[in-house]
Scaffold this motif. Sequence first.
Motif, mmCIF file in Angstrom:
data_model
loop_
_atom_site.group_PDB
_atom_site.id
_atom_site.type_symbol
_atom_site.label_atom_id
_atom_site.label_comp_id
_atom_site.label_asym_id
_atom_site.label_seq_id
_atom_site.Cartn_x
_atom_site.Cartn_y
_atom_site.Cartn_z
ATOM 1 N N GLU A 41 -18.827 -2.822 7.121
ATOM 2 C CA GLU A 41 -17.732 -2.511 8.587
ATOM 3 C C GLU A 41 -17.237 -3.891 8.073
ATOM 4 O O GLU A 41 -15.743 -3.695 8.900
ATOM 5 C CB GLU A 41 -17.502 -2.163 9.683
ATOM 6 N N LEU A 42 -17.922 -5.031 8.158
ATOM 7 C CA LEU A 42 -17.159 -6.316 8.226
ATOM 8 C C LEU A 42 -15.727 -6.224 6.585
ATOM 9 O O LEU A 42 -14.234 -6.961 6.605
ATOM 10 C CB LEU A 42 -17.850 -7.671 8.288
ATOM 11 N N PHE A 43 -16.164 -5.703 5.777
ATOM 12 C CA PHE A 43 -15.073 -5.453 4.597
ATOM 13 C C PHE A 43 -13.896 -4.780 4.458
ATOM 14 O O PHE A 43 -13.476 -5.205 3.576
ATOM 15 C CB PHE A 43 -15.488 -5.983 3.671
ATOM 16 N N ASN A 44 -13.859 -3.683 5.400
ATOM 17 C CA ASN A 44 -12.908 -2.631 5.811
ATOM 18 C C ASN A 44 -12.026 -3.410 7.263
ATOM 19 O O ASN A 44 -12.885 -3.848 8.170
ATOM 20 C CB ASN A 44 -13.677 -1.340 7.006
ATOM 21 N N LEU A 71 -10.820 -12.511 0.388
ATOM 22 C CA LEU A 71 -11.169 -11.914 -1.104
ATOM 23 C C LEU A 71 -9.862 -11.562 -2.092
ATOM 24 O O LEU A 71 -9.839 -11.500 -3.205
ATOM 25 C CB LEU A 71 -12.059 -10.446 -1.447
ATOM 26 N N VAL A 72 -9.362 -10.658 -1.149
ATOM 27 C CA VAL A 72 -7.766 -10.102 -1.982
ATOM 28 C C VAL A 72 -6.916 -11.674 -2.840
ATOM 29 O O VAL A 72 -6.047 -11.242 -3.861
ATOM 30 C CB VAL A 72 -7.214 -9.090 -1.412
ATOM 31 N N GLU A 73 -6.377 -12.275 -1.565
ATOM 32 C CA GLU A 73 -6.169 -13.774 -1.617
ATOM 33 C C GLU A 73 -6.392 -14.462 -2.543
ATOM 34 O O GLU A 73 -5.826 -14.427 -3.849
ATOM 35 C CB GLU A 73 -5.869 -14.472 -0.576
ATOM 36 N N LEU A 74 -7.832 -15.111 -2.823
ATOM 37 C CA LEU A 74 -8.112 -14.704 -4.334
ATOM 38 C C LEU A 74 -8.350 -14.210 -5.604
ATOM 39 O O LEU A 74 -7.721 -14.817 -6.590
ATOM 40 C CB LEU A 74 -10.067 -15.356 -3.846
ATOM 41 N N ALA A 75 -8.509 -13.055 -5.322
ATOM 42 C CA ALA A 75 -8.021 -12.507 -6.519
ATOM 43 C C ALA A 75 -7.218 -11.943 -7.353
ATOM 44 O O ALA A 75 -6.722 -12.195 -8.288
ATOM 45 C CB ALA A 75 -8.695 -11.096 -6.350
ATOM 46 N N LYS A 76 -6.205 -12.739 -6.055
ATOM 47 C CA LYS A 76 -4.367 -12.472 -7.131
ATOM 48 C C LYS A 76 -4.132 -13.777 -7.137
ATOM 49 O O LYS A 76 -3.278 -14.189 -8.278
ATOM 50 C CB LYS A 76 -3.629 -12.179 -6.013
ATOM 51 N N ASP A 94 -11.616 1.572 -3.583
ATOM 52 C CA ASP A 94 -10.045 2.159 -3.566
ATOM 53 C C ASP A 94 -9.138 1.006 -3.532
ATOM 54 O O ASP A 94 -8.223 1.336 -3.597
ATOM 55 C CB ASP A 94 -10.158 3.782 -2.784
ATOM 56 N N ARG A 95 -9.581 0.252 -2.109
ATOM 57 C CA ARG A 95 -8.388 -0.231 -1.433
ATOM 58 C C ARG A 95 -7.963 -1.833 -2.313
ATOM 59 O O ARG A 95 -7.061 -1.894 -2.117
ATOM 60 C CB ARG A 95 -8.968 -1.188 0.313
ATOM 61 N N ASN A 148 -3.461 -3.395 -7.429
ATOM 62 C CA ASN A 148 -2.851 -3.178 -8.422
ATOM 63 C C ASN A 148 -3.794 -2.468 -9.834
ATOM 64 O O ASN A 148 -3.446 -2.751 -11.221
ATOM 65 C CB ASN A 148 -1.791 -4.187 -9.280
ATOM 66 N N LEU A 149 -4.920 -2.653 -9.379
ATOM 67 C CA LEU A 149 -6.061 -2.339 -10.938
ATOM 68 C C LEU A 149 -6.104 -0.996 -11.209
ATOM 69 O O LEU A 149 -5.624 0.154 -10.870
ATOM 70 C CB LEU A 149 -7.825 -2.656 -10.351
ATOM 71 N N LYS A 150 -6.276 -0.228 -12.468
ATOM 72 C CA LYS A 150 -7.760 0.726 -12.925
ATOM 73 C C LYS A 150 -8.445 1.025 -12.599
ATOM 74 O O LYS A 150 -9.209 0.266 -13.482
ATOM 75 C CB LYS A 150 -7.054 1.025 -14.195
ATOM 76 N N PRO A 151 -8.999 1.875 -11.592
ATOM 77 C CA PRO A 151 -10.178 2.708 -11.611
ATOM 78 C C PRO A 151 -11.339 2.397 -12.654
ATOM 79 O O PRO A 151 -12.437 2.267 -12.898
ATOM 80 C CB PRO A 151 -10.297 3.281 -10.390
#
Length: 283
Positions: free
Chosen positions: A120-123, A153-158, A192-193, A199-202
């Motif tokens: 739940e911490l990552f949602n 995680l998203v900040e770094l991924a970008k 999914d998020r 902007n990836l393809k699953p």
Amino acid sequence: MLKILKLAGLFTFIMFSDQAMAQDPKMYIFLCFGQSNMEGNAKYEAQDTTVDSRFRVLQAVDCPDRGRKKGNWYTAVPPLCRCNTGITPADYFGRTLTANLPKDVRVGVINVSVGGARIELFNQQTSPGYIETAPGWMKAMVAEYNNDPYGRLVELAKIAQRSGVIKGILLHQGESNTGDTLWTKKIKIIYDRLIADLNLKPNQVPLLAGEMLGADQGGICAGMNSIINTLPQVVPNAYIIPSAGCSAAADKLHFDAAGYRTLGRRYGEKMLALLGYKVKGSM
């Protein structure tokens, strides 16, 4: 007006051209998240500190004592999570890839993990309430990610996407959700998020999920593995990394250093297979 529009178009073209040129298709990026076994509970040893410079880590937090700044790339000498964490499956995942991929391919990992944390911490919908009731020691770790591990995680991924291409996601979490039959659905929400936000393809970004410490090692959360193994039924591009034979720490909750090395190699071997490569030999 026409001249201005032409200049604006040229500027846009240059910007996108520079971005495309900066992104190296031979820089493979992998996102790692979870709780203490992904964070790294065992102390790393001398053998773990010699690393191929093609294996990189994007620093998740500032570590002044180690001369590292958040958002910068470094050779992936442990720790790969926060400043005082230990060896993680990501260590030998990256080593396995660099040992078997072509020499012009680099590997980069991002590790945002929090010991003891439920999924739940990552949602971002559930994390504020979860953090509010978390114990003080966990709040201190979460604070290093600005109270938003998913956002970090998203900040770094970008940032990483400016340098390379995200090829996969590594997960090791479940001890704190043992027995939670909704765990797979909670993972799907996060996966999914991530796919949408980046902007990836699953079908091009597999999710590799590791089992808990196995029953063969007396793992106290081994019962969670039956739930983990159903993840591919919910996330079609998910693959399970077995933990059987990975040695345990004394608490029977965590792997020891040797266990992390074995588990990390298994993550790496599965990813190599998904990328279409064969393992050259044992490391």
